[in-house]
Design an enzyme around this catalytic site. Structure first.
Site, PDB file in Angstrom:
ATOM      1  N   HIS A 166      -2.364   0.133  -8.828  1.00 36.23           N
ATOM      2  CA  HIS A 166      -1.413  -0.964  -8.267  1.00 36.23           C
ATOM      3  C   HIS A 166      -1.275  -2.009  -8.987  1.00 36.23           C
ATOM      4  O   HIS A 166      -0.387  -3.054  -8.734  1.00 36.23           O
ATOM      5  CB  HIS A 166      -1.914  -1.357  -6.839  1.00 36.23           C
ATOM      6  CG  HIS A 166      -2.898  -2.306  -6.669  1.00 36.23           C
ATOM      7  ND1 HIS A 166      -4.185  -1.718  -6.597  1.00 36.23           N
ATOM      8  CD2 HIS A 166      -3.254  -3.446  -6.837  1.00 36.23           C
ATOM      9  CE1 HIS A 166      -5.096  -2.722  -6.621  1.00 36.23           C
ATOM     10  NE2 HIS A 166      -4.497  -3.988  -6.595  1.00 36.23           N
TER      11      HIS A 166
HETATM   12  C1  UD1 Z   1      -1.991  -7.820  -4.080  1.00 30.07           C
HETATM   13  C2  UD1 Z   1      -3.027  -8.714  -4.843  1.00 30.07           C
HETATM   14  C3  UD1 Z   1      -4.020  -8.061  -5.790  1.00 30.07           C
HETATM   15  C4  UD1 Z   1      -4.558  -6.973  -4.812  1.00 30.07           C
HETATM   16  C5  UD1 Z   1      -3.795  -6.258  -3.949  1.00 30.07           C
HETATM   17  C6  UD1 Z   1      -4.459  -5.380  -3.159  1.00 30.07           C
HETATM   18  C7  UD1 Z   1      -2.009 -11.013  -5.668  1.00 30.07           C
HETATM   19  C8  UD1 Z   1      -1.517 -11.684  -7.120  1.00 30.07           C
HETATM   20  N1  UD1 Z   1      -2.331  -9.726  -5.841  1.00 30.07           N
HETATM   21  O1  UD1 Z   1      -1.259  -7.133  -5.040  1.00 30.07           O
HETATM   22  O2  UD1 Z   1      -4.900  -8.937  -6.240  1.00 30.07           O
HETATM   23  O3  UD1 Z   1      -5.528  -6.034  -5.584  1.00 30.07           O
HETATM   24  O4  UD1 Z   1      -2.765  -6.930  -3.434  1.00 30.07           O
HETATM   25  O5  UD1 Z   1      -3.772  -4.236  -2.793  1.00 30.07           O
HETATM   26  O6  UD1 Z   1      -2.221 -11.507  -4.674  1.00 30.07           O
HETATM   27  N2  UD1 Z   1       4.533  -4.521  -0.443  1.00 30.07           N
HETATM   28  C9  UD1 Z   1       5.308  -3.833   0.477  1.00 30.07           C
HETATM   29  N3  UD1 Z   1       4.569  -3.654   1.923  1.00 30.07           N
HETATM   30  C10 UD1 Z   1       3.218  -4.391   1.762  1.00 30.07           C
HETATM   31  C11 UD1 Z   1       2.624  -5.037   0.883  1.00 30.07           C
HETATM   32  C12 UD1 Z   1       3.496  -5.218  -0.493  1.00 30.07           C
HETATM   33  O7  UD1 Z   1       6.561  -3.094   0.450  1.00 30.07           O
HETATM   34  O8  UD1 Z   1       2.741  -4.144   2.890  1.00 30.07           O
HETATM   35  C13 UD1 Z   1       5.535  -4.589  -1.877  1.00 30.07           C
HETATM   36  C14 UD1 Z   1       6.435  -5.713  -1.744  1.00 30.07           C
HETATM   37  O9  UD1 Z   1       7.600  -5.358  -2.399  1.00 30.07           O
HETATM   38  C15 UD1 Z   1       5.563  -6.659  -2.659  1.00 30.07           C
HETATM   39  C16 UD1 Z   1       4.932  -5.938  -3.632  1.00 30.07           C
HETATM   40  O10 UD1 Z   1       4.602  -4.723  -2.873  1.00 30.07           O
HETATM   41  O11 UD1 Z   1       6.541  -7.840  -3.238  1.00 30.07           O
HETATM   42  C17 UD1 Z   1       3.680  -6.586  -4.091  1.00 30.07           C
HETATM   43  O12 UD1 Z   1       2.890  -7.228  -3.191  1.00 30.07           O
HETATM   44  P1  UD1 Z   1       1.954  -8.403  -3.412  1.00 30.07           P
HETATM   45  O13 UD1 Z   1       1.192  -8.368  -2.289  1.00 30.07           O
HETATM   46  O14 UD1 Z   1       2.739  -9.358  -4.170  1.00 30.07           O
HETATM   47  O15 UD1 Z   1       1.047  -7.877  -4.704  1.00 30.07           O
HETATM   48  P2  UD1 Z   1       0.030  -6.484  -4.756  1.00 30.07           P
HETATM   49  O16 UD1 Z   1       0.617  -5.532  -5.858  1.00 30.07           O
HETATM   50  O17 UD1 Z   1       0.085  -5.703  -3.500  1.00 30.07           O
HETATM   51  N1  UDP Z   2      -7.877   1.272   0.297  1.00 31.45           N
HETATM   52  C1  UDP Z   2      -7.438   1.925   1.561  1.00 31.45           C
HETATM   53  N2  UDP Z   2      -6.344   2.712   1.517  1.00 31.45           N
HETATM   54  C2  UDP Z   2      -5.663   3.003   0.252  1.00 31.45           C
HETATM   55  C3  UDP Z   2      -6.284   2.478  -1.089  1.00 31.45           C
HETATM   56  C4  UDP Z   2      -7.323   1.673  -0.815  1.00 31.45           C
HETATM   57  O1  UDP Z   2      -7.957   1.594   2.592  1.00 31.45           O
HETATM   58  O2  UDP Z   2      -4.824   3.827   0.386  1.00 31.45           O
HETATM   59  C5  UDP Z   2      -8.900   0.255   0.274  1.00 31.45           C
HETATM   60  C6  UDP Z   2     -10.179   0.790  -0.529  1.00 31.45           C
HETATM   61  O3  UDP Z   2     -11.102   1.619   0.092  1.00 31.45           O
HETATM   62  C7  UDP Z   2     -10.966  -0.499  -0.790  1.00 31.45           C
HETATM   63  C8  UDP Z   2      -9.631  -1.489  -0.891  1.00 31.45           C
HETATM   64  O4  UDP Z   2      -8.647  -0.864   0.016  1.00 31.45           O
HETATM   65  O5  UDP Z   2     -11.955  -0.838   0.241  1.00 31.45           O
HETATM   66  C9  UDP Z   2      -9.229  -1.823  -1.962  1.00 31.45           C
HETATM   67  O6  UDP Z   2      -7.961  -2.245  -1.998  1.00 31.45           O
HETATM   68  P1  UDP Z   2      -6.939  -2.207  -3.276  1.00 31.45           P
HETATM   69  O7  UDP Z   2      -7.386  -1.504  -4.485  1.00 31.45           O
HETATM   70  O8  UDP Z   2      -5.613  -2.488  -2.582  1.00 31.45           O
HETATM   71  O9  UDP Z   2      -7.193  -3.937  -3.855  1.00 31.45           O
HETATM   72  P2  UDP Z   2      -8.311  -4.499  -4.890  1.00 31.45           P
HETATM   73  O10 UDP Z   2      -9.671  -4.178  -4.258  1.00 31.45           O
HETATM   74  O11 UDP Z   2      -7.984  -3.974  -6.313  1.00 31.45           O
HETATM   75  O12 UDP Z   2      -7.944  -5.954  -4.809  1.00 31.45           O
END
Ligand code: UD1
Ligand code: UDP
Length: 346
Positions: A203
């Site tokens: 991601h």
């Molecule tokens: C965010 C965090 C990242 C973390 C990750 C965990 C920041 C800068 N990034 O990244 O550190 O590792 O969450 O998963 O805060 N979206 C959906 N549905 C959702 C969530 C997101 O459609 O429920 C889509 C939206 O288009 C959104 C894009 O994903 O704009 C990115 O989501 P965002 O929360 O900005 O960043 P992540 O890549 O999820």
């Molecule tokens: N995780 C989850 N479902 C998924 C992928 C990850 O519950 O489909 C959990 C995973 O076990 C971990 C956390 O989400 O505890 C990690 O989140 P993510 O990888 O989104 O973010 P990061 O840790 O890189 O910030």
């Protein structure tokens, strides 16, 4: 003691699952303010339902958009919430390094409410990552810094932060210890039963925002000798149709935490760019291949449990998966981080 916890992204819900129940047991009053950064049911509601996290007092619905707009919207919402609240909050608590973390950190610093940062001191030393900016700025305005590792404490020291730094261990280990026994009783998707499989998640913008890089990663995944289970992060929702999905890959919507722990515990190995999952693989003694040029969880690299792969994926991913790690040692605390945090804040 009134604490306002501000959270909004998937990994923060899991951390809150570990901490909020200890706050309750310790008689600390906590309100949870949800920024709405993650909002799909599979990224949000499932965690509150499965992990018994207290229901948020409010959801700011500030997800989506560019970083500046998203963070600004969160800041406006958090500030208004605090100013309009009848309660006086003694502390604001934040987890990790997301935009929700930074937004709450800036607001509480300006309102002069002492800020507690759980997962302080982590550094990738790569400012191209939005998380590195978020975590550095948050640490520099925090009054309580809870570090998961010695390295994190050292990182803070090298930036001149030595007051109120606590080596708490990692609350994600608390969560894993609490939920793994229940998680591993779940059944796997039928297709995964026969042979082994790899678990795969991706991601980070570095891997998902350049079609050529993601394409190369998928080609390499397609040549692996086992099935690959891939719960797809929603940021890839609109992009995936442009790729040919290899036949051995089983696509899924994001899965809940219990299913993730179960899938990981029964997998051959993990291929990921997730921060949290690098540690979960380590605690479960699984080989991990991390699709990044560096990691802030440097301890997982010791003795080859986690290996960084950032190019020539077709050669380097299978090579990393075949290597045998050395002796396993406990890391990131003793699974009692939340207790130390609660006692310290009290
Ligand atoms: C965010 C965090 C990242 C973390 C990750 C965990 C920041 C800068 N990034 O990244 O550190 O590792 O969450 O998963 O805060 N979206 C959906 N549905 C959702 C969530 C997101 O459609 O429920 C889509 C939206 O288009 C959104 C894009 O994903 O704009 C990115 O989501 P965002 O929360 O900005 O960043 P992540 O890549 O999820
Ligand atoms: N995780 C989850 N479902 C998924 C992928 C990850 O519950 O489909 C959990 C995973 O076990 C971990 C956390 O989400 O505890 C990690 O989140 P993510 O990888 O989104 O973010 P990061 O840790 O890189 O910030």
């Amino acid at each position: 003691m009134n604490i306002l916890t501000v959270l909004g992204a998937r990994p923060q819900f899991i951390k809150a699952a570990a901490v909020s129940q200890v706050f309750l047991a310790e008689g600390i009053e906590e309100d949870i303010l949800h920024t709405g950064q993650h909002f799909d049911d599979e990224m949000d509601r499932v965690f509150f339902d499965e992990l018994e996290i207290p229901h948020p007092i409010k959801n700011l619905s500030a997800g989506g958009g560019h970083h500046g707009a998203q963070t600004a919207k969160m800041m406006i919402g958090i500030e208004s919430f605090i100013l309009d609240s009848k309660k006086k909050y003694d502390r604001v608590l934040v987890y990790g390094d997301t935009n929700s973390t930074l937004a709450a950190a800036l607001v509480s610093a300006k309102l002069q409410i002492p800020l507690a940062h759980v997962e302080a001191g982590l550094r990738s030393h790569n400012l191209a990552m939005p998380e590195e900016i978020n975590r550095k700025l948050t640490d520099h305005v925090s009054q309580f810094l809870f570090c998961p590792s010695d390295q994190a404490v050292q990182n803070l020291k090298s930036e001149g932060i030595t007051d109120a730094v606590y080596l708490s261990g990692d609350v994600m280990l608390d969560a894993l210890n609490r939920f793994k026994p229940k998680a591993i009783q779940r059944s796997l998707p039928g297709e995964l039963h026969e042979e082994g499989y790899y678990l795969f998640t991706v991601h980070r913008p570095y891997n998902t925002d350049q079609a050529s890089r993601l394409g190369e990663i998928l080609c390499a995944i397609g040549e692996l000798p086992y099935r690959v289970f891939w719960p797809v992060h929603p940021r890839l929702k609109s992009k995936l149709h442009a790729f040919e999905i290899p036949k051995n890959v089983l696509l899924s919507n994001p899965v809940g935490y219990l299913d993730t722990l179960n899938l990981l515990s029964k997998s051959i190995a993990l291929i990921t760019d997730s921060g949290g999952m690098q540690k979960e693989a380590y605690w479960m003694q699984k080989n991990c291949v991390t699709l990044r040029s560096e990691t802030e969880w440097t301890e997982t690299l010791e003795r080859g449990w986690n290996q960084l792969v950032v190019n020539d994926y077709k050669t380097n991913i299978p090579r990393a998966l075949q290597s045998k790690p050395g002796e396993w040692m406990p890391k990131y605390g003793n699974g009692q981080a939340a207790k130390l945090i609660a006692e310290t804040l009290k």
